[in-house]
Design a protein around this motif. Structure first.
Motif, short mmCIF file in Angstrom:
data_model
loop_
_atom_site.label_atom_id
_atom_site.label_comp_id
_atom_site.label_asym_id
_atom_site.label_seq_id
_atom_site.Cartn_x
_atom_site.Cartn_y
_atom_site.Cartn_z
N GLU A 1 4.07 5.73 -0.28
CA GLU A 1 4.77 4.64 -0.98
C GLU A 1 4.12 3.30 -0.70
N ASP A 2 3.56 3.12 0.52
CA ASP A 2 2.84 1.89 0.83
C ASP A 2 1.67 1.68 -0.13
N VAL A 3 0.98 2.75 -0.42
CA VAL A 3 -0.17 2.68 -1.33
C VAL A 3 0.30 2.54 -2.77
N ALA A 4 1.29 3.32 -3.15
CA ALA A 4 1.76 3.33 -4.53
C ALA A 4 2.28 1.96 -4.96
N ALA A 5 2.97 1.27 -4.06
CA ALA A 5 3.53 -0.04 -4.40
C ALA A 5 2.43 -1.03 -4.75
N LEU A 6 1.33 -1.00 -3.98
CA LEU A 6 0.23 -1.91 -4.27
C LEU A 6 -0.48 -1.53 -5.56
N VAL A 7 -0.70 -0.24 -5.77
CA VAL A 7 -1.33 0.21 -7.01
C VAL A 7 -0.51 -0.24 -8.22
N ALA A 8 0.80 -0.06 -8.15
CA ALA A 8 1.67 -0.46 -9.26
C ALA A 8 1.56 -1.95 -9.53
N TRP A 9 1.51 -2.75 -8.48
CA TRP A 9 1.38 -4.20 -8.68
C TRP A 9 0.03 -4.55 -9.32
N LEU A 10 -1.04 -3.91 -8.87
CA LEU A 10 -2.36 -4.20 -9.44
C LEU A 10 -2.43 -3.82 -10.91
N LEU A 11 -1.67 -2.82 -11.32
CA LEU A 11 -1.64 -2.43 -12.73
C LEU A 11 -0.75 -3.32 -13.58
N SER A 12 0.08 -4.12 -12.92
CA SER A 12 1.06 -4.92 -13.65
C SER A 12 0.48 -6.23 -14.16
N HIS A 13 1.22 -6.87 -15.06
CA HIS A 13 0.78 -8.16 -15.59
C HIS A 13 0.84 -9.24 -14.52
N GLN A 14 1.63 -9.04 -13.46
CA GLN A 14 1.70 -10.02 -12.39
C GLN A 14 0.37 -10.17 -11.65
N ALA A 15 -0.49 -9.17 -11.74
CA ALA A 15 -1.80 -9.22 -11.09
C ALA A 15 -2.90 -9.60 -12.07
N GLY A 16 -2.54 -10.35 -13.10
CA GLY A 16 -3.49 -10.66 -14.17
C GLY A 16 -4.69 -11.50 -13.76
N PHE A 17 -4.64 -12.16 -12.58
CA PHE A 17 -5.76 -12.98 -12.12
C PHE A 17 -6.54 -12.28 -11.01
N VAL A 18 -6.31 -10.97 -10.87
CA VAL A 18 -6.92 -10.21 -9.77
C VAL A 18 -7.84 -9.14 -10.34
N THR A 19 -9.12 -9.22 -10.00
CA THR A 19 -10.05 -8.17 -10.42
C THR A 19 -11.26 -8.15 -9.49
N GLY A 20 -11.88 -6.98 -9.39
CA GLY A 20 -13.09 -6.83 -8.59
C GLY A 20 -12.86 -6.78 -7.10
N GLN A 21 -11.62 -6.59 -6.67
CA GLN A 21 -11.28 -6.66 -5.25
C GLN A 21 -10.99 -5.28 -4.66
N ALA A 22 -11.22 -5.16 -3.35
CA ALA A 22 -10.87 -3.95 -2.61
C ALA A 22 -9.76 -4.32 -1.62
N TRP A 23 -8.57 -3.82 -1.87
CA TRP A 23 -7.38 -4.15 -1.08
C TRP A 23 -7.18 -3.11 0.01
N VAL A 24 -7.16 -3.54 1.26
CA VAL A 24 -7.01 -2.64 2.39
C VAL A 24 -5.54 -2.46 2.73
N VAL A 25 -5.11 -1.20 2.83
CA VAL A 25 -3.74 -0.85 3.21
C VAL A 25 -3.83 0.06 4.42
N ASP A 26 -3.83 -0.54 5.61
CA ASP A 26 -4.11 0.26 6.81
C ASP A 26 -3.29 -0.15 8.02
N GLY A 27 -2.21 -0.89 7.81
CA GLY A 27 -1.39 -1.31 8.94
C GLY A 27 -2.10 -2.21 9.91
N GLY A 28 -3.21 -2.82 9.48
CA GLY A 28 -3.96 -3.75 10.31
C GLY A 28 -5.01 -3.13 11.20
N MET A 29 -5.24 -1.81 11.08
CA MET A 29 -6.15 -1.13 12.01
C MET A 29 -7.59 -1.65 11.94
N THR A 30 -8.07 -2.01 10.77
CA THR A 30 -9.45 -2.48 10.67
C THR A 30 -9.62 -3.90 11.21
#
Length: 254
Positions: free
Chosen positions: A219-248
């Motif tokens: 669900e942590d991953v799915a929530a971000l994917v859904a946002w990136l597909l939404s119109h709310q992310a219309g100014f976001v492209t070409g990015q790699a979003w890390v979802v790792d609980g801060g480990m990196t």
């Protein structure tokens, strides 16, 4: 052919590798947000079963993403059934990162890993682009934090995911402005079936090593994917979003 009605929000998404794990979690999340979701996978039996369980806004097609003929036919099937395509989520992958010692890594195993994990998303983008462009659509590629850091004996997987990060920003530049393309890079996500998670729970130490205090969920991953597909992310492209609980971002000394 009679076309089925798209989901409640009128938008159609294709999610690959959706018979289990992160792909299934993404499909379920999008359906809850009103999408019509086409799940694809090489596992026909399980894919059909989970699509049925997800309800009327889920539909399954068989697809090996490394086979261009199957990709072309699958995309045509989606268009024939729903008349449009608004989003592509490239999640299908050979998920085991360990290829054994480099000296014994076969060329066939290397090639198959790159074919599924890297060539597959390219083929999907190639065949989906005209339909995504028509509706101002979006692509999300599922990469990995292993694109940036490694354990021993993971060359094929790391190379495929690193290549997918680069492919993501290349596609964003080539397909923009009509199509946005982003990547999501999960860290440790417990994507096992619920029954297996209950039978073999992760340890307190597994959770505690993460700065947020727990291992990730689908669900942590799915929530971000859904946002990136939404119109709310219309100014976001070409990015790699890390979802790792801060480990990196954590320095680890032994």
């Amino acid at each position: 052919m009679h076309q089925a009605d798209p989901g409640l929000n009128g938008r159609v998404a294709l999610v690959t590798g959706a018979a289990r794990g992160i792909g299934l979690g993404i499909a379920a999340w999008l359906i809850c947000e009103g999408w019509q979701v086409v799940l694809s996978d090489v596992d026909r039996k399980r894919g059909s079963k989970v699509a049925k369980a997800l309800g009327d806004n889920a539909w399954f097609i068989l697809m090996d993403v490394a086979d261009e003929g199957q990709v072309r036919a699958g995309v045509s099937e989606v268009l024939g059934q729903f008349g449009r395509l608004d989003a592509l989520v490239c999640n299908a992958a050979i998920a085991n990162p360990h290829n054994g010692p480099l000296e014994t890594l076969s060329l066939a195993k290397w090639n198959r890993t790159l074919a599924v994990n890297l060539t597959g998303p390219m083929l999907l983008a190639k065949h989906c682009a005209p339909y995504l462009r028509a509706h101002g659509g979006s692509i999300v590629n599922l990469t990995s934090t292993r694109a940036e850091q490694s354990e021993p004996d993971t060359e094929a997987y790391a190379a495929s995911k690193g290549g997918l990060v680069a492919l993501t920003h290349a596609l964003a530049v080539s397909l923009g402005p009509e199509i946005r393309v982003n990547a999501v890079s999960p860290g440790w996500v417990d994507a096992r079936d619920p029954s297996q998670r209950r039978a073999e729970p992760l340890s307190d130490a597994d959770h505690a090593q993460h700065p947020v205090g727990r291992v990730g969920t689908v669900e942590d991953v799915a929530a971000l994917v859904a946002w990136l597909l939404s119109h709310q992310a219309g100014f976001v492209t070409g990015q790699a979003w890390v979802v790792d609980g801060g480990m990196t971002r954590k320095m680890i000394y032994t």
